[in-house]
Design a protein around this motif. Sequence first.
Motif, mmCIF file in Angstrom:
data_model
loop_
_atom_site.group_PDB
_atom_site.id
_atom_site.type_symbol
_atom_site.label_atom_id
_atom_site.label_comp_id
_atom_site.label_asym_id
_atom_site.label_seq_id
_atom_site.Cartn_x
_atom_site.Cartn_y
_atom_site.Cartn_z
ATOM 1 N N LEU A 26 -12.453 6.586 -3.976
ATOM 2 C CA LEU A 26 -12.375 5.137 -4.124
ATOM 3 C C LEU A 26 -12.225 4.750 -5.591
ATOM 4 C CD1 LEU A 26 -13.025 2.201 -2.885
ATOM 5 C CD2 LEU A 26 -15.335 2.668 -3.578
ATOM 6 N N PHE B 57 -9.027 3.187 -7.595
ATOM 7 C CA PHE B 57 -9.266 1.971 -8.368
ATOM 8 C C PHE B 57 -8.760 2.145 -9.799
ATOM 9 C CE2 PHE B 57 -11.805 -1.638 -9.774
ATOM 10 C CZ PHE B 57 -11.653 -2.459 -8.684
ATOM 11 N N GLY C 29 -2.042 -4.352 -6.875
ATOM 12 C CA GLY C 29 -2.554 -4.966 -5.656
ATOM 13 C C GLY C 29 -2.227 -4.130 -4.426
ATOM 14 N N VAL C 30 -0.984 -3.640 -4.376
ATOM 15 C CA VAL C 30 -0.577 -2.801 -3.239
ATOM 16 C C VAL C 30 -1.427 -1.546 -3.186
ATOM 17 C CG1 VAL C 30 1.311 -1.416 -2.320
ATOM 18 C CG2 VAL C 30 1.760 -3.690 -3.162
ATOM 19 N N LEU D 98 -4.488 -1.156 -4.162
ATOM 20 C CA LEU D 98 -5.805 -1.461 -3.602
ATOM 21 C C LEU D 98 -5.715 -1.688 -2.102
ATOM 22 C CD1 LEU D 98 -7.434 -3.859 -6.181
ATOM 23 C CD2 LEU D 98 -7.829 -1.462 -5.836
ATOM 24 N N LEU D 99 -4.738 -2.503 -1.701
ATOM 25 C CA LEU D 99 -4.655 -2.899 -0.293
ATOM 26 C C LEU D 99 -4.343 -1.706 0.594
ATOM 27 C CD1 LEU D 99 -4.781 -5.574 1.292
ATOM 28 C CD2 LEU D 99 -2.316 -5.545 1.319
ATOM 29 N N ILE E 124 -7.023 1.767 -0.703
ATOM 30 C CA ILE E 124 -8.456 1.581 -0.455
ATOM 31 C C ILE E 124 -8.674 0.939 0.901
ATOM 32 C CG2 ILE E 124 -10.526 0.382 -1.228
ATOM 33 C CD1 ILE E 124 -9.701 0.922 -4.045
ATOM 34 N N GLY E 125 -7.934 -0.146 1.188
ATOM 35 C CA GLY E 125 -8.153 -0.861 2.436
ATOM 36 C C GLY E 125 -7.647 -0.113 3.646
ATOM 37 N N LEU F 131 -8.110 5.063 2.620
ATOM 38 C CA LEU F 131 -9.476 5.544 2.384
ATOM 39 C C LEU F 131 -10.367 5.222 3.579
ATOM 40 C CD1 LEU F 131 -11.070 6.993 0.236
ATOM 41 C CD2 LEU F 131 -11.909 4.797 -0.531
ATOM 42 N N ILE G 253 -0.546 -12.896 -9.011
ATOM 43 C CA ILE G 253 -0.580 -12.379 -7.647
ATOM 44 C C ILE G 253 -1.851 -12.856 -6.954
ATOM 45 C CG2 ILE G 253 0.857 -10.356 -8.039
ATOM 46 C CD1 ILE G 253 -1.849 -8.784 -8.193
ATOM 47 N N PHE H 288 -2.577 -12.502 -3.206
ATOM 48 C CA PHE H 288 -2.475 -11.084 -2.862
ATOM 49 C C PHE H 288 -3.689 -10.316 -3.402
ATOM 50 C CE2 PHE H 288 -0.516 -6.829 -3.456
ATOM 51 C CZ PHE H 288 -0.285 -6.592 -2.127
ATOM 52 N N ALA I 130 -6.258 -8.027 -1.380
ATOM 53 C CA ALA I 130 -6.470 -6.629 -1.746
ATOM 54 C C ALA I 130 -7.947 -6.352 -2.002
ATOM 55 C CB ALA I 130 -5.635 -6.287 -2.983
ATOM 56 N N SER J 260 -10.356 -6.064 0.934
ATOM 57 C CA SER J 260 -10.410 -4.830 1.718
ATOM 58 C C SER J 260 -11.492 -3.895 1.190
ATOM 59 C CB SER J 260 -9.058 -4.129 1.691
ATOM 60 O OG SER J 260 -8.727 -3.799 0.375
ATOM 61 N N PHE J 261 -12.095 -4.269 0.070
ATOM 62 C CA PHE J 261 -13.152 -3.471 -0.534
ATOM 63 C C PHE J 261 -14.419 -3.471 0.323
ATOM 64 C CE2 PHE J 261 -15.442 -2.217 -4.428
ATOM 65 C CZ PHE J 261 -14.480 -1.415 -4.975
ATOM 66 N N VAL K 121 -15.023 -3.569 3.466
ATOM 67 C CA VAL K 121 -15.107 -2.734 4.655
ATOM 68 C C VAL K 121 -15.673 -1.355 4.335
ATOM 69 C CG1 VAL K 121 -12.696 -2.036 4.480
ATOM 70 C CG2 VAL K 121 -13.851 -1.870 6.632
ATOM 71 N N ILE K 122 -15.342 -0.848 3.118
ATOM 72 C CA ILE K 122 -15.882 0.448 2.702
ATOM 73 C C ILE K 122 -17.407 0.374 2.652
ATOM 74 C CG2 ILE K 122 -15.889 2.171 0.866
ATOM 75 C CD1 ILE K 122 -13.147 2.088 1.410
ATOM 76 N N GLU L 88 -7.014 -7.644 9.503
ATOM 77 C CA GLU L 88 -6.360 -7.872 8.219
ATOM 78 C C GLU L 88 -4.863 -8.098 8.414
ATOM 79 O OE1 GLU L 88 -6.889 -4.665 5.439
ATOM 80 O OE2 GLU L 88 -8.680 -5.667 4.690
#
Lengths: 162, 357
Positions: free
Chosen positions: A34, A38, A54-55, A57-58, A61-62, A65, B134, B137, B141, B144-145, B147-148, B177
Amino acid sequence: MTEFSFWFVIGLTVLSAAVVVLSNQLIYSAMALLLTLFGVAGIYVFLWADFMAGVQLLVYIGGILVLIIFGIMLTNRISSVRLSQTNVQQGVGGAIAIWLMILISLVISKTPWYQADAIEPTETVAGVGTLLLTKYLLPFEAISLLLLGALIGAALLSRKEN
Amino acid sequence: MTVDTLFSWLGGLIPAMEGSGILLVISILVPCLALFLVVAVNAIVMVYAERKVAAFMQDRVGPMGQGVGLHAGKWGLLQTVADALKLLTKEDIIPEKADRFLFILAPFVIFIGAFVTIIAVPFGETTIVADFNIGIFYILAMGSFGVIGIILAGWSSNNKWSLYGGMRSAAQIVSYEIPAGLSIIVIIMLTGTLSMQGIIEYQAGGMGNWIIFANPFTFIAFFVYFISVVAETNRTPFDIPEAESELVGGFHTEYSGMRWSFFFLSEYANMLVVSAVAATGFLGGWHSPISGYFDSNGWGIFWMVSKIVFLIFIMMWFRWTFPRLRVDQLMNICWKVFLPVSLINIFGVGIWTLFFG
């Protein structure tokens, strides 16, 4: 200040990547991954690729991971907190890694780097979008076909046999 | 942007330190502290509101503070303060067989995921910490943190209920999402920008210009987005990750006291953020509903906050109106209804823009 945050991001990425490889508990590796992802997003920010960050992370990670952690939790030793990973073939893997590192350093030192103009781009998203739908339309569509194939394949695999 | 303004203002105040790194750190930390207060106050107010809303919907009066001894204030206004004090002083229990490090880490991961998104929320024309290129966006992004953290909380507790709660939650958040993101694409298609302030600028000039009323497809997209984010924040009727009747408390079964309150704080912070995104993206952000009236900077904050509070109130309304869904119903709605509908929305908005404007 910028330099400090740059080295902070680099340190975070490298150190957490080391933890990913060296930790003997699978879930700790996933957690360190993670931080690595990051950190990579942070490097994208330094390269003025904010959209890519951003991509990163999304998607990583989202999505990926979460899937990895999901996979760890779905193994049959689900109720045990201590899931361990072992590194077999440490010698061979280490040798290949060092060889790769030498190779990449050679490539970096021998490549004549193109020095970009120091103008900071204010917006990258529009440029990325335009390029995706004009110059790189064919690869873009090919990737969407690939993803569609993967999606159908996954649905087929997870379906119960009738 | 607040950070830049603060930075130059501080530089003018102390000319000797102008442009130094310390001032930059200070001007980053001050808005963050303010945002933390917003999150904390939001949670305190919302917990009280939730109790009262629940009570009125069930024909009760809710907390009234008429006990003997400790008094919870008129109409029970101090009830949440008393609750917070209780949580702070409660014993901190960590199960013996839990994974200690991850058990402690998980609430913070969830809270960070909720907290960092608020940076990009515009509360007024100039009241925004950072107006990223962004912005919307970035919120997706960073969201989504969380959920971990939920998965970690469920797994590290070493408890079957927690584990099931964590896994249900992961499946749910990752699924919902997608329709939420696809509905946001509709906004981006119309405005042509990802910046939160840019999206609000597009909707200037009264209620008729709000994106929700731009065309029939955006109207549907708003509802798809809103229902999806209610599911993403684990609110009833989508609260199967913490379904009390099946899983005791779901992923936070083993947590108590202060650590548990972090989950609560993040849930309310998440509600704030998703409502703010809905208000920004579909309901005109800090613009007044009537063009030209009450549209100054101060009123902007009022409109934004009222829109957010209204949407949060609807979430509470949901909670006391609908029964909880089953897991299969939840997934069916997401994949078989919302996903096709949001794809049709994208197509429809494209066609509509092509023919009508």
